[in-house]
Design a protein around this motif. Sequence first.
Motif, short mmCIF file in Angstrom:
data_model
loop_
_atom_site.label_atom_id
_atom_site.label_comp_id
_atom_site.label_asym_id
_atom_site.label_seq_id
_atom_site.Cartn_x
_atom_site.Cartn_y
_atom_site.Cartn_z
N LYS A 61 0.83 -1.21 0.00
CA LYS A 61 0.00 0.00 0.00
C LYS A 61 0.86 1.26 0.00
CE LYS A 61 -4.28 -1.76 2.00
NZ LYS A 61 -5.33 -1.53 3.02
N ALA A 62 1.95 1.22 0.77
CA ALA A 62 2.86 2.38 0.78
C ALA A 62 3.50 2.56 -0.59
CB ALA A 62 3.93 2.18 1.85
N ARG A 63 3.87 1.45 -1.23
CA ARG A 63 4.49 1.53 -2.56
C ARG A 63 3.54 2.12 -3.58
NH1 ARG A 63 6.47 -4.51 -3.26
NH2 ARG A 63 6.44 -3.90 -5.45
N VAL A 64 2.25 1.84 -3.43
CA VAL A 64 1.26 2.38 -4.37
C VAL A 64 1.30 3.91 -4.35
CG1 VAL A 64 -1.22 2.68 -4.77
CG2 VAL A 64 -0.29 0.40 -4.37
N LEU A 65 1.33 4.50 -3.15
CA LEU A 65 1.36 5.95 -3.03
C LEU A 65 2.68 6.54 -3.53
CD1 LEU A 65 -0.33 6.49 0.45
CD2 LEU A 65 -1.35 6.77 -1.81
N ILE A 66 3.79 5.87 -3.19
CA ILE A 66 5.10 6.38 -3.61
C ILE A 66 5.26 6.26 -5.12
CG2 ILE A 66 7.59 6.03 -3.41
CD1 ILE A 66 7.07 5.04 -0.53
N ASN A 67 4.82 5.15 -5.69
CA ASN A 67 4.94 4.97 -7.14
C ASN A 67 4.09 5.99 -7.90
OD1 ASN A 67 6.80 2.88 -7.20
ND2 ASN A 67 5.23 1.29 -7.01
N LEU A 83 3.72 9.10 -6.92
CA LEU A 83 4.55 10.30 -6.92
C LEU A 83 5.74 10.18 -7.86
CD1 LEU A 83 4.85 11.20 -3.11
CD2 LEU A 83 3.34 12.25 -4.80
N ALA A 84 6.42 9.02 -7.77
CA ALA A 84 7.71 8.88 -8.43
C ALA A 84 7.62 8.50 -9.90
CB ALA A 84 8.56 7.83 -7.69
N PHE A 85 6.64 7.67 -10.24
CA PHE A 85 6.59 7.15 -11.61
C PHE A 85 5.26 7.43 -12.32
CE2 PHE A 85 9.59 4.36 -9.32
CZ PHE A 85 10.72 4.58 -10.09
N GLY A 86 4.37 8.16 -11.67
CA GLY A 86 3.12 8.51 -12.34
C GLY A 86 2.14 7.36 -12.48
N TYR A 87 2.29 6.33 -11.64
CA TYR A 87 1.34 5.21 -11.69
C TYR A 87 -0.06 5.70 -11.30
CZ TYR A 87 5.06 1.73 -12.18
OH TYR A 87 6.12 0.98 -12.64
N GLU A 88 -1.06 4.94 -11.67
CA GLU A 88 -2.44 5.33 -11.41
C GLU A 88 -2.66 5.53 -9.90
OE1 GLU A 88 -7.01 3.77 -12.28
OE2 GLU A 88 -5.28 2.70 -13.09
N ARG A 89 -3.39 6.57 -9.58
CA ARG A 89 -3.65 6.92 -8.19
C ARG A 89 -4.73 6.01 -7.60
NH1 ARG A 89 -7.05 10.95 -5.78
NH2 ARG A 89 -6.13 11.88 -3.89
N SER A 90 -4.45 5.44 -6.44
CA SER A 90 -5.42 4.55 -5.81
C SER A 90 -6.61 5.34 -5.28
CB SER A 90 -4.75 3.79 -4.66
OG SER A 90 -5.72 3.02 -3.96
N LYS A 91 -7.79 4.77 -5.35
CA LYS A 91 -8.99 5.41 -4.84
C LYS A 91 -9.59 4.67 -3.65
CE LYS A 91 -10.27 7.51 -9.28
NZ LYS A 91 -11.30 7.64 -10.33
N SER A 92 -8.92 3.61 -3.20
CA SER A 92 -9.40 2.87 -2.04
C SER A 92 -9.11 3.66 -0.78
CB SER A 92 -8.75 1.48 -1.98
OG SER A 92 -7.36 1.61 -1.75
N VAL A 93 -9.93 3.49 0.25
CA VAL A 93 -9.79 4.23 1.49
C VAL A 93 -10.04 3.30 2.67
CG1 VAL A 93 -10.68 6.14 2.89
CG2 VAL A 93 -10.55 6.39 0.41
#
Length: 353
Positions: free
Chosen positions: A231-237, A239-249
Amino acid sequence: MPKAGDALWDIALAEVEKRESPDGGGKRVEVWEKSVLFVGSKNGGKTTIILRCLEREEIPKPTLALEYTFGRRARRHNAPKDIAHFWELGGGTSLQELIRIPITSNNIRSFAVVLVLDLSKPNELWTTMENLLQAIRDHVNKILAKLEKTNPEVATEIKQRMRNSLQKDHPDYELVDPFPIPLVIIGSKYDIFHEFDSEMRKTVSKTLRFISHYYGASLVFTSKSEALQLKARVLINHLAFGYERSKSVSVDHSKPLFIPAGLDSLSQIGPPPTSDSDIGKMRANTPLEVWKKVFEKTFPPKSFYDLQATKDPGQDSQYAEHEVDVMRAQKKQVCCCSVALQSAIPETQALPK
């Protein structure tokens, strides 16, 4: 198709341009290049988070000052690899003046910050967060002030981008104070934090939710668990690589939090965990100050100077170099002998007139 007589270099260049094109038609694709600065609690797990994000199976070593590494990823097949520059500030809050090295006017448009806070040490949490974010904000504001004179369009773009961390129809749009550059807050060592008293966990969780929402930041709790690290990698990626932004909460205080920027609200967070009468007695000018006083009532803070303590780099075994260490020892011995010799010589008596 190469033509007869083409130089080898021309053929190679044409092949590279073809590979960098998404449709093979020779249209060049812009390479994404971002920078991310990791700051936070001393021994809070910043290095481990970076290594997991870059999928490197290395044993993390203590970060003493400011370290740099990078990662490369392709957003799609046969596309050029994007580049992310990762900076890590060691020493907790003791070396915050080094923040000005990686953040410059040249990269400010593509810069982001990851703040790692050790959940197992709540008494250090607010002081660490406050001092590091204030140091970064002050430096960024100085850069923006210069850009307003030299390149006002860029300065306006950066400020407007952060205001857009919340939609204009969000009920809290006028009540928050977005951080000047993208920010992710990571609460580390959740496995230890989970053993805390439920009310203590609730106070820490609600406070970090408020801080993150107030600054327009994303928030995630992580630990040694592979699922939480992902989950942390999803947020960092993002920022860093423009991967799709997660919408789960995930906002349940009895579970690890995961809240991407802009997906929380003051009404859902609720008031600070104290009585209305206590809040009325507090002298505070902003909501942030109210939350600080409530939090520090439960978790009396360590002083800023206690958090600044760091050991001498010259004595750290991970940086040992035999030749250099021998020379340092010789120099130290010469200095000691010189001091001893001077102390052994009696002071010259004044000559009689």
